[in-house]
Design a protein around this motif. Structure first.
Motif, mmCIF file in Angstrom:
data_model
loop_
_atom_site.group_PDB
_atom_site.id
_atom_site.type_symbol
_atom_site.label_atom_id
_atom_site.label_comp_id
_atom_site.label_asym_id
_atom_site.label_seq_id
_atom_site.Cartn_x
_atom_site.Cartn_y
_atom_site.Cartn_z
ATOM 1 N N VAL A 230 1.009 -1.046 -0.015
ATOM 2 C CA VAL A 230 -0.020 0.126 0.038
ATOM 3 C C VAL A 230 1.081 1.319 -0.053
ATOM 4 N N ASN A 231 0.508 2.084 -1.183
ATOM 5 C CA ASN A 231 1.427 3.426 -0.949
ATOM 6 C C ASN A 231 1.069 4.354 0.127
ATOM 7 N N LEU A 232 2.168 4.630 0.875
ATOM 8 C CA LEU A 232 1.781 5.970 1.682
ATOM 9 C C LEU A 232 2.277 7.260 1.445
ATOM 10 N N ASP A 233 1.683 8.293 1.824
ATOM 11 C CA ASP A 233 2.194 9.615 1.457
ATOM 12 C C ASP A 233 2.663 9.988 2.722
ATOM 13 N N LEU A 234 3.354 11.221 2.891
ATOM 14 C CA LEU A 234 4.029 11.646 4.072
ATOM 15 C C LEU A 234 3.104 11.915 5.230
ATOM 16 N N ARG A 235 1.900 12.412 4.790
ATOM 17 C CA ARG A 235 0.848 12.422 5.993
ATOM 18 C C ARG A 235 0.529 11.086 6.752
ATOM 19 N N ASN A 236 0.733 10.084 5.948
ATOM 20 C CA ASN A 236 0.572 8.861 6.621
ATOM 21 C C ASN A 236 1.620 8.000 7.076
ATOM 22 N N TYR A 237 2.969 8.560 7.315
ATOM 23 C CA TYR A 237 3.980 7.941 7.419
ATOM 24 C C TYR A 237 3.824 7.644 9.028
ATOM 25 N N TYR A 238 3.707 6.470 9.614
ATOM 26 C CA TYR A 238 3.298 6.343 10.987
ATOM 27 C C TYR A 238 4.605 6.643 11.910
ATOM 28 N N GLN A 239 4.422 7.479 12.830
ATOM 29 C CA GLN A 239 5.286 8.166 13.595
ATOM 30 C C GLN A 239 6.438 8.715 12.998
ATOM 31 N N SER A 240 5.976 9.168 11.652
ATOM 32 C CA SER A 240 6.909 9.985 10.962
ATOM 33 C C SER A 240 8.260 9.238 10.469
ATOM 34 N N LYS A 241 8.085 7.830 10.700
ATOM 35 C CA LYS A 241 9.570 7.297 10.118
ATOM 36 C C LYS A 241 9.035 5.869 9.330
ATOM 37 N N TYR A 242 7.799 5.396 9.940
ATOM 38 C CA TYR A 242 7.422 4.080 9.128
ATOM 39 C C TYR A 242 6.649 4.366 8.037
ATOM 40 N N LYS A 243 7.441 4.525 6.817
ATOM 41 C CA LYS A 243 7.247 4.972 5.479
ATOM 42 C C LYS A 243 6.289 3.901 4.671
ATOM 43 N N TYR A 244 6.576 2.603 5.028
ATOM 44 C CA TYR A 244 6.024 1.643 4.026
ATOM 45 C C TYR A 244 5.158 0.724 4.826
ATOM 46 N N LEU A 245 4.033 0.379 3.848
ATOM 47 C CA LEU A 245 3.162 -0.457 4.425
ATOM 48 C C LEU A 245 3.058 -1.818 3.338
ATOM 49 N N ASP A 246 3.228 -3.041 4.013
ATOM 50 C CA ASP A 246 2.764 -4.231 3.235
ATOM 51 C C ASP A 246 1.742 -4.945 4.031
ATOM 52 N N VAL A 247 0.796 -5.528 3.404
ATOM 53 C CA VAL A 247 -0.231 -6.378 3.922
ATOM 54 C C VAL A 247 -0.358 -7.922 3.600
ATOM 55 N N LEU A 248 -0.365 -8.893 4.797
ATOM 56 C CA LEU A 248 -0.423 -10.297 4.148
ATOM 57 C C LEU A 248 -1.701 -10.783 4.784
ATOM 58 N N CYS A 249 -2.723 -11.211 4.250
ATOM 59 C CA CYS A 249 -3.868 -11.954 4.179
ATOM 60 C C CYS A 249 -3.802 -13.422 4.067
ATOM 61 N N VAL A 250 -4.031 -13.988 5.362
ATOM 62 C CA VAL A 250 -4.029 -15.532 5.323
ATOM 63 C C VAL A 250 -5.563 -15.983 5.705
ATOM 64 N N ALA A 251 -5.917 -16.858 4.875
ATOM 65 C CA ALA A 251 -7.256 -17.396 5.050
ATOM 66 C C ALA A 251 -7.528 -18.913 5.084
ATOM 67 N N LYS A 252 -8.390 -19.375 5.921
ATOM 68 C CA LYS A 252 -8.758 -20.676 5.807
ATOM 69 C C LYS A 252 -10.290 -20.893 5.900
ATOM 70 N N LYS A 253 -10.715 -21.626 4.809
ATOM 71 C CA LYS A 253 -12.201 -21.974 4.808
ATOM 72 C C LYS A 253 -13.052 -22.226 6.066
ATOM 73 N N ARG A 254 -13.748 -21.346 6.380
ATOM 74 C CA ARG A 254 -14.760 -21.925 7.627
ATOM 75 C C ARG A 254 -13.855 -21.603 8.939
ATOM 76 N N ARG A 255 -12.524 -20.857 8.825
ATOM 77 C CA ARG A 255 -11.780 -20.713 10.064
ATOM 78 C C ARG A 255 -11.416 -19.324 10.186
ATOM 79 N N GLY A 256 -11.823 -18.344 9.274
ATOM 80 C CA GLY A 256 -11.801 -17.070 9.400
ATOM 81 C C GLY A 256 -10.393 -16.623 8.813
ATOM 82 N N VAL A 257 -9.975 -15.327 9.041
ATOM 83 C CA VAL A 257 -8.905 -14.697 8.423
ATOM 84 C C VAL A 257 -8.201 -13.982 9.072
#
Length: 234
Positions: free
Chosen positions: A177-204
């Motif tokens: 996910v692209n972040l701009d300056l306003r969304n840099y977490y605590q001004s230094k965490y500039k990058y965001l990646d997401v991992l989605c793990v799913a199992k049928k009938r067991r949630g995500v």
């Protein structure tokens, strides 16, 4: 019992052990079921005991990380707020260059499907499809509506053998996910990646990786240390 949650319910010893391990990482979302039409999807989580029992998860603290007993709803970071919502437990690398925000969503029920069909009759076709709607929403948040239409072009699927060996799951999808300056977490965490793990009938399970410029240099090492910390039990 971990003091983080005071729960008086009882159930099997195995489930109790799992709950203790998961304690500070359960994201207890206080929101109604919402779907892609309303923005980033959020599902109701009623009780930490219920979600552990329904998802049948185990947790092992990853090497090189510390557990942060704090809540974060990202009110100062609009994009993070929309994508992650609230978190009630975080993992941070000991060098403080990499943060993992974990959110867990219980399996949907038939009652959920009735409600979903009322608010979004043309978008949700399967209870096991809803995490894809959320991913699509995140791609739109990151890259715009045109990209969301072809969201599969912007994600990567883990090989089936790795999904099984690492998470005992059915699928694992990762994207950035692209972040701009306003969304840099605590001004230094500039990058965001997401991992989605799913199992049928067991949630995500969702893992949100926030990292700094320095963390980016050792990105693969952080992910290798973390992945497998959460796993579906047989």
């Amino acid at each position: 019992m971990n003091d983080y949650f005071q729960i008086e319910k009882t159930y099997s010893d195995k489930a109790m052990t799992v709950f203790k391990r998961l304690g500070i990482f359960l994201c207890l979302l206080v929101s109604s079921i919402a779907c892609y039409a309303q923005g980033s999807m959020a599902l109701v989580v009623k009780d930490p005991v219920d979600i552990v029992k329904s998802m049948k998860l185990e947790y092992k603290k990853p090497s090189g990380f510390e557990e942060l007993r704090s809540s974060e709803c990202f009110k100062l970071y609009p994009k993070l707020e929309r994508i992650i919502t609230c978190a009630y437990g975080l993992l941070r690398s000991t060098d403080q260059q990499f943060i993992v925000v974990t959110t867990l969503y219980r399996p949907l029920t038939k009652d959920d499907s009735v409600f979903i069909s009322r608010i979004s009759p043309n978008r949700i076709t399967s209870l096991n499809w809803m995490h894809e709607a959320n991913i699509k929403s995140n791609i739109e948040e990151s890259l715009g509506k045109d990209s969301a239409q072809y969201w599969r072009n912007y994600v990567k699927y883990y090989p089936s053998n790795k999904v099984r060996n690492t998470f005992n799951a059915d699928s694992a999808i990762t994207y950035s996910v692209n972040l701009d300056l306003r969304n840099y977490y605590q001004s230094k965490y500039k990058y965001l990646d997401v991992l989605c793990v799913a199992k049928k009938r067991r949630g995500v399970m969702y893992f949100f990786y926030l990292y700094t410029d320095e963390g980016k240099k050792h990105y693969s090492d952080y992910r290798a240390s973390f992945e497998g910390a959460f796993r579906y039990l047989d």
